[in-house]
Design an enzyme around this catalytic site. Structure first.
Site, PDB file in Angstrom:
ATOM      1  N   CYS A 290      -0.675 -17.548  -3.062  1.00 32.56           N
ATOM      2  CA  CYS A 290      -1.289 -16.404  -2.314  1.00 32.56           C
ATOM      3  C   CYS A 290      -2.936 -16.242  -2.687  1.00 32.56           C
ATOM      4  O   CYS A 290      -3.819 -16.428  -1.879  1.00 32.56           O
ATOM      5  CB  CYS A 290      -0.714 -15.034  -2.506  1.00 32.56           C
ATOM      6  SG  CYS A 290       0.899 -14.793  -1.801  1.00 32.56           S
TER       7      CYS A 290
ATOM      8  N   LYS B 261      -3.290  -8.409   4.500  1.00 37.69           N
ATOM      9  CA  LYS B 261      -2.817  -9.290   3.409  1.00 37.69           C
ATOM     10  C   LYS B 261      -3.820 -10.175   3.028  1.00 37.69           C
ATOM     11  O   LYS B 261      -3.951 -10.277   1.598  1.00 37.69           O
ATOM     12  CB  LYS B 261      -1.880 -10.158   4.198  1.00 37.69           C
ATOM     13  CG  LYS B 261      -1.045 -11.233   3.227  1.00 37.69           C
ATOM     14  CD  LYS B 261      -0.522 -10.505   1.786  1.00 37.69           C
ATOM     15  CE  LYS B 261       0.034 -11.952   1.368  1.00 37.69           C
ATOM     16  NZ  LYS B 261       0.843 -11.515   0.024  1.00 37.69           N
TER      17      LYS B 261
END
Length: 432
Positions: free
Chosen positions: A278, A224
């Site tokens: 993010c 991720k």
């Protein structure tokens, strides 16, 4: 454990009640997706307003198709929201993971979520951490749970047949397309053991059309971070290029269009910086653990974090020229900032460079600073006392200086002849 693919095992019957902790931009869509498959879903959020809104069958965030899914799920009795965890067969944790001073990861919300669900755990339960986290976070969460529940065996204590299975599975969806990508995109499943991975895959296959690809929890955590760091580095290249082109008197959007005609070149589009929870955050998790090794990732973060200040310098130069030409006072000049969200056509303002630029302008500009954001009805607290939210048409008619920050569809549809202002700072190339 080697990377491998797991075939869809079919619609699971072993998860009748599923709890999603954190009902934000990821948690609520995930809860709605599970409930749409006629699973009983208990959503947990510490915000009473959020709980009340969802229990009315409404949503507190803007995301296409989410409102109808939540409404149907609540009306049919498959989704309800509470402020404290209740017993369930599986728990998905989707709470924020911001960073603290010095860009250090803040795992307080994950710890709080883990401690809150510990009392309702039972043998056979599954816990999945979805929150973007530094490497080792899943194992740390398992330690917190083991300390709270010494009567249960966790994967770090019993690898073959633990009482509670634990895995890490990061989301990888695009705001504005969450309900599509949540279903279709592949998921990387990082269990603390292979059994944990298989159990987590079984849960996601309740609604997933993509593949579940399993690996270790540490690799999944790093995956991720890697995905978003890769994107951050590429955006930094485009942003740095835009500043160089400005100094050279070159149209950066034309340059990129020409360069991208090369069969192996695909330069991204520049903007006022990088936003969202993010891309603007995740690379720091890598840097925090390996500051001496993550030199490129660190530099990319510096480039993208600096871009809003460069934009403000361009606005200051445009204002100075406006004052010289018109003879007006700075206090009489109205600056309109187009867009506050971190990307087009959404209402998400988290880590938005557009918000930062607007705030910086309002802090030094003696005149009025306006925000034009069609996806919100009120300004965030840091802007509320110094920025005015204005309609699009009014801003076009009355502003002196326009600053394009987010290429919302409404802005891109404005005919060029409707832009009468002589002073425009366009960070997205919309009005070039």
């Amino acid at each position: 454990m080697t990377l491998s693919k797991i075939d869809n095992p079919g619609r699971s019957r072993s998860f009748q009640t599923i709890s999603v902790i954190g009902l934000g931009y990821i948690g609520l869509p995930t809860a709605a997706a599970l409930a749409s498959r006629q699973k009983h879903v208990i959503g947990v959020d510490i915000n009473q307003h959020t709980v009340d809104v969802i229990n009315r069958g409404e949503v507190h965030i803007v995301e296409p198709e989410l409102d109808s899914l939540v409404k149907n799920a609540v009306e049919q009795g498959y989704l309800r929201a509470v402020t404290r965890p209740e017993p369930a067969d599986a728990f998905l944790i989707a709470v924020p993971t911001p960073f603290k001073d010095g860009h250090q990861p803040d795992m307080a919300f994950v710890e709080q979520a883990a401690l809150s669900l510990a009392p309702v755990l039972k043998k056979g339960d599954l816990i999945i951490l979805e929150s973007t986290s530094p490497v080792g976070a899943t194992e740390k969460m398992a330690e917190w749970l083991a300390q709270q529940r010494p009567d249960l065996r966790f994967p770090q204590q019993e690898t073959q047949n633990p009482d509670v299975n634990i895995a890490y599975c990061p989301e990888r969806v695009l705001p504005g397309k969450v309900m599509v990508e949540l279903i279709k995109n592949d998921r990387v499943i990082g269990g603390m053991t292979r059994q944990c991975s298989l159990r987590a895959s079984e849960l996601y296959n309740v609604f997933l059309l993509g593949e579940c690809v399993i690996t270790t929890c540490r690799t999944a955590e790093m995956c991720k971070l890697t995905e978003n760091s890769f994107r951050d580095v590429n955006i930094a290249f485009a942003n740095e290029l835009s500043m160089i082109c400005d100094a050279q008197g070159i149209n950066v959007w034309e340059l990129i269009r020409l360069a991208n005609r090369h069969p192996r070149v695909n330069i991204l589009q520049p903007g006022p910086g990088v936003g969202g929870h993010c891309i603007a955050v995740d690379p720091w998790f890598i840097v925090s653990q390996h500051p001496d090794l993550a030199r490129l990732i660190y530099t990319a973060r510096e480039v993208n974090d600096h871009k809003p200040f460069w934009v403000v310098d361009k606005v200051k130069a445009a204002l100075a020229d406006c004052l010289t030409v018109t003879g007006k006072r700075a206090a009489d000049i109205k600056i309109a900032c187009f867009g506050l969200a971190f990307k087009p056509n959404i209402d998400d303002l988290r880590e938005s460079p557009a918000v930062e630029v607007t705030q910086l302008i309002a802090d030094w500009h003696a005149g009025e600073t306006w925000a034009i954001e069609p996806n919100v009805t009120r300004l965030p607290a840091m802007l509320a006392d110094k920025v005015t939210l204005q309609p699009l048409e009014y801003a076009l008619a009355h502003a002196d200086l326009l600053v394009m920050l987010v290429d919302h569809t409404q802005f891109k549809l404005i005919p060029s002849q409707q832009i009468a202002q002589n002073w425009v700072v366009d960070t997205k190339g919309v009005w070039r």
